[in-house]
Design an enzyme around this catalytic site. Structure first.
Site, mmCIF file in Angstrom:
data_model
loop_
_atom_site.group_PDB
_atom_site.id
_atom_site.type_symbol
_atom_site.label_atom_id
_atom_site.label_comp_id
_atom_site.label_asym_id
_atom_site.label_seq_id
_atom_site.Cartn_x
_atom_site.Cartn_y
_atom_site.Cartn_z
ATOM 1 N N TRP A 142 0.818 -1.231 0.000
ATOM 2 C CA TRP A 142 0.000 0.000 0.000
ATOM 3 C C TRP A 142 0.840 1.264 0.000
ATOM 4 C CZ3 TRP A 142 -4.973 2.021 0.299
ATOM 5 C CH2 TRP A 142 -5.093 3.288 0.876
ATOM 6 N N MET A 143 0.389 2.271 -0.756
ATOM 7 C CA MET A 143 0.987 3.612 -0.758
ATOM 8 C C MET A 143 -0.087 4.654 -0.498
ATOM 9 S SD MET A 143 2.100 5.671 -4.226
ATOM 10 C CE MET A 143 3.755 5.108 -4.464
ATOM 11 N N ASN A 144 0.183 5.616 0.409
ATOM 12 C CA ASN A 144 -0.581 6.876 0.362
ATOM 13 C C ASN A 144 0.375 8.050 0.349
ATOM 14 O OD1 ASN A 144 -0.985 5.794 3.288
ATOM 15 N ND2 ASN A 144 -1.624 7.883 3.597
ATOM 16 N N ASP A 145 0.095 9.092 1.045
ATOM 17 C CA ASP A 145 0.756 10.406 0.864
ATOM 18 C C ASP A 145 2.243 10.393 0.486
ATOM 19 O OD1 ASP A 145 -1.516 10.609 2.393
ATOM 20 O OD2 ASP A 145 -0.609 11.752 3.993
ATOM 21 N N TRP A 159 -4.345 -0.109 3.717
ATOM 22 C CA TRP A 159 -3.650 0.691 4.740
ATOM 23 C C TRP A 159 -3.366 -0.148 5.990
ATOM 24 C CZ3 TRP A 159 -4.120 2.886 9.663
ATOM 25 C CH2 TRP A 159 -3.376 4.050 9.900
ATOM 26 N N PHE A 217 3.602 8.512 10.539
ATOM 27 C CA PHE A 217 2.723 9.215 9.618
ATOM 28 C C PHE A 217 3.510 10.249 8.812
ATOM 29 C CE2 PHE A 217 -1.941 8.628 11.225
ATOM 30 C CZ PHE A 217 -1.778 7.259 11.178
ATOM 31 N N TRP A 275 -9.585 8.910 -0.651
ATOM 32 C CA TRP A 275 -9.854 8.097 0.555
ATOM 33 C C TRP A 275 -11.223 7.415 0.516
ATOM 34 C CZ3 TRP A 275 -6.476 5.993 3.436
ATOM 35 C CH2 TRP A 275 -5.275 6.621 3.755
#
Ligand code: FRU
Length: 496
Positions: free
Chosen positions: A36-39, A63, A98, A306
């Site tokens: 998983w990748m976010n920001d 996530w 984070f 999201w």
């Protein structure tokens, strides 16, 4: 000392990442090495190359406990995976590392400033995330967490500042050598605001002030701030959660906001003048910028949303990609975005069609492909009788197509990916009010295997969306209701 948690992540990503075939990934957009990748995090230029980190959970394509992944590049397009940089392995970040940022220290080391998350039991018996700002310093590959972390905690919050929503520090150095950072926060009532901190050494921080406050205008908690001067204006980028749409702005739920205004360096006073969404498509969040050595301000965002990012199959080996890096500028208080000029080096065969006039569906010789940089210049075929609608369809075959359409009378541009291979009834369309005079509009469309980014009128508006269309669907066609005249310049984009 590398912890076992980080060593495990590094071992896992190396073994599993190598199993993912090149064809399963975007061509020139960064995707998670595995999982998983976010920001985007820590977007910086360090030791002669661009560094980018991102929110990362290697063990699942959903996530999880946040790590920092790490990539480097010379041109912002060819990224090389480095071992994961941070893992949730300390007392103060055991529930996640984070988002945050990176900077080069005067001694040449790279400092990461990030949010540590640790659950704490509350007086009412519940467990809640406490968020603090922490640092790790390293050589560009391996980072040591500072023994006295956190460096900014609840003791440095203004009155009524939430210790639960206090995250995503973005750091920069001022001309006098001192440091500043902005951090997302909200009041006890959940109203977003951006806090400003200062430091002499980037380690010991002092609370300065509330740089900007939502006052209940744009969503609730403000995440992922970035603050910089550009073209004589101060620019604050934030990603507010839970936005209400306003006219044609802010349709994305957890959306993006750009505030432009003035900034008084002496008193650290930011005065807002204008607001706008950063991206008007479906998939874009949490952008972060870097100041390139040549002075360009370059932004990259998480090309996801999201509200829809949890619908994919757990079997998928990776999830999440970054947007194209974009060069920013400010004109008349408005943020403009253009694909980084480095993209031009990927241009292969060039196809030009000029003054094509049509009144129905047409296809043009050699205009097709799924990795494409295509510019369309549209005008009415008959100035007395402006066309009603124009559309370009791409990623097209008998089953699939994604469309960008434009209605000059309403000046509305729409992206519609209903037929892009998604099997979910999620939002597939977005409309944007754009500027056009008498049916004239310029569209630059960047297609990659799993995305489309539409730059309108030299980047005055941008719409980004991910696509899941079979790669064999590579047709492109044009449609006019009325008479449209169009110039097309199209390049294939080729990654070596
Ligand atoms: C934004 C965000 C940040 C947070 C991170 C967690 O997308 O919610 O505020 O630091 O993601 O992964």
């Amino acid at each position: 000392m590398t912890s076992q948690t980080l060593r495990d992540a590094r071992k896992y990503e190396e073994a599993m990442g190598n199993k993912i075939k090149k064809e399963q990934r975007p061509g020139f957009h960064l995707s998670a090495r595995v999982g998983w990748m976010n920001d985007p995090n820590g977007f910086s230029f360090h030791n002669g190359e661009y560094h980018l980190f991102h929110q990362y959970y290697p063990y699942d394509s959903h996530w999880g406990s946040m790590h920092w992944a790490h990539v480097v590049s010379d041109d912002l397009l060819h990224w090389r995976y480095l071992p994961a940089a941070l893992a949730p392995d300390a007392e103060y970040d055991r529930d996640g590392c984070f988002s945050g940022s990176a900077i080069t220290l005067p001694d040449g080391r790279q400092l990461l400033l990030y949010t540590g998350v640790a659950k704490e039991s509350q007086p009412d018996g519940s467990m809640r995330d406490i968020q603090t700002q922490c640092i790790a310093v390293g050589d560009g590959t391996d980072y040591e967490k500072y023994p006295e972390n956190p460096v900014i905690d609840r003791n440095l919050l203004p009155e009524d500042g939430s210790k639960y929503d206090f995250r995503d520090p973005k750091v920069w150095q001022k001309a006098d050598g001192s440091y500043r950072c902005v951090v997302g926060n909200c009041t006890g009532e959940g109203d977003g605001r951006i806090l400003l901190y200062s430091s002499r050494d980037c380690i010991h921080w002092k609370y300065e002030k509330i740089l900007a406050a939502n006052e209940k205008r744009f969503g609730r908690m403000w995440e992922c701030p970035d603050f910089f001067m550009l073209d004589g204006k101060a620019v604050l980028l934030v990603s507010p959660q839970d936005m209400l749409p306003q006219g044609f702005e802010y349709h994305n739920g957890n959306g993006t906001l750009c505030l432009t205004g003035t900034y008084d360096e002496e008193t650290d006073t930011f005065i807002e003048e204008k607001n706008q969404a950063i991206d008007y498509g479906i998939d874009f969040y949490a952008p972060q910028t870097v100041l390139a050595p040549d002075g360009r301000r370059i932004m990259i965002g998480w090309m996801q949303n999201w509200d829809t990012c949890n619908l994919h199959s757990p079997e998928q080996p990776w999830f999440g990609q970054m947007s194209l890096p974009r060069e920013l500028s400010v004109k008349n208080g408005r943020l403009y975005q253009q694909p980084v000029r480095e993209l031009e080096a990927l241009r292969g065969e060039k196809v030009v069609h000029e003054n094509v006039t049509f009144t129905d569906v047409i296809r043009l010789d050699s205009v097709k492909g799924r990795k494409v940089d295509m510019e369309l210049l549209l005008r009415p075929g008959d100035e007395q009788n402006i066309y009603k609608k124009f559309a370009v369809r791409f990623a097209q075959d008998e089953n699939y197509h994604t469309a960008v359409s434009f209605r000059p009378y309403e000046s509305i541009l729409k992206i519609d990916r209903k037929f892009s291979g998604s099997r979910r009834a999620i939002i597939h369309q977005r409309r944007s009010l754009v500027n056009s005079g008498n049916g004239r509009i310029k569209l630059r469309i960047i297609l990659d295997s799993f995305s489309a980014e539409i730059f309108v009128n030299d980047g005055e508006h941008v719409l980004s969306a991910t696509l899941y269309t079979d790669l064999s669907a590579d047709g492109i066609s044009f449609f006019a209701d009325g008479q449209v005249t169009m110039d097309v310049v199209k390049y294939d984009l080729v990654m070596e």
